[in-house]
Design an enzyme around this catalytic site. Sequence first.
Site, PDB file in Angstrom:
ATOM      1  N   HIS A 274       0.829  -1.201   0.000  1.00 10.90           N
ATOM      2  CA  HIS A 274       0.000   0.000   0.000  1.00 10.90           C
ATOM      3  C   HIS A 274       0.862   1.250   0.000  1.00 10.90           C
ATOM      4  CE1 HIS A 274       0.817  -1.085   4.188  1.00 10.90           C
ATOM      5  NE2 HIS A 274       0.692   0.192   4.495  1.00 10.90           N
ATOM      6  N   ARG A 284      -4.518  16.179   4.328  1.00  9.05           N
ATOM      7  CA  ARG A 284      -5.016  14.934   4.893  1.00  9.05           C
ATOM      8  C   ARG A 284      -4.193  14.544   6.110  1.00  9.05           C
ATOM      9  NH1 ARG A 284      -3.711  10.651   2.744  1.00  9.05           N
ATOM     10  NH2 ARG A 284      -5.315   9.366   3.708  1.00  9.05           N
TER      11      ARG A 284
END
Length: 356
Positions: A274, A284
């Site tokens: 990932h 974020r």
Amino acid sequence: MSTLTARPLHQFELNTLSHVPDVYAWSALNDLPYGDDVVPVVDLESPDAVGLIGRACEEWGAFQITGHGIPLHLLDRVEAQTRRLFSLPTAQKLKAARGPGRLSGYGLANTSSFYSNIFWSEGFTIVGSPHDDARKLWPEDHEEHCCVMEEYNRLIKDLSGRLLRWMMLAMGLHDEDMDWAGLLSKADPVLQLNYYPVCPEPDRAIGIAHHTDSSFITILYQSSGESGLQLVHREDAAGPARWVTVPPRRGALVVNVGDLCEIVFNGRIRSVMHRAIVNRTQTRISVAFFCGPPPEFNVAPMEKLIGPNERPAYPAMSWPEFLSLKRKLYNKTLEYLRSPEQEAEDHKNTSETTNQ
């Protein structure tokens, strides 16, 4: 965890830049195609939760969870405290910088030492108690931060034990085959706070590059709004290996299978590759809980998952030995452990021990 390189923690104030400097630029972001697959969402209150978790682990190595019992108001407070930390002036954050030999504190993502270019992100690691580093950041006003992180740590650690138990049950094992509660009680909880500033050229930068986690599992909270987490869905009947985005869901958490689970479950499930991408419109944050073992843990497949005429898919080693190997081989560690070269080395070591 890897050791950090000697490069400065800050070469630029990322929020002030109108372009991506070369040291932050990445050229291989589209190494795989992109898929529109939907990562499984498992309601832990469902009577089918164990089966759904097992299927998601085998097919994806990741899933989102709802019904996990962590209050929404606590998740909101964790996000608020994380944003509060990263909004501090750089000079203040550097007072809690990770020094040589330290795992806790402010600095680059631990995986950054494997790459020549720099991630478009900042990180802060909490190992065990948050108090020492929090006092450096807020000498007179750190209690709220510590209370929030300690409460979250307590609940997420309990959740990780439940998830591991259900994963074990999904593999056809029983409670007595692994005492997860006893095992995890001996390990220091690790929280990784991540901050991804807006990026003027998001197609040239990366928040955190592709990797698998060394832990049993990682439980991730990601802020709402722009998506950032992407994982590799391995080749299957629907197509080749591909990047799939995991959109944030209000109140949901993401569970990623780590290297240790792949080994302990003898390859029945695989750790998930990932990464974190960036965007040009919204800052974020994410908060990752790494569920790992105590130092004395023996990293080896569970005997009940090895057939009578089978060899273990992975050799046994200590947790420090595994981490040392991963510092050398990084994303190729598990591939090496499954390789004929490693089998030959194991056979050689066994023969030498027998002949001594």
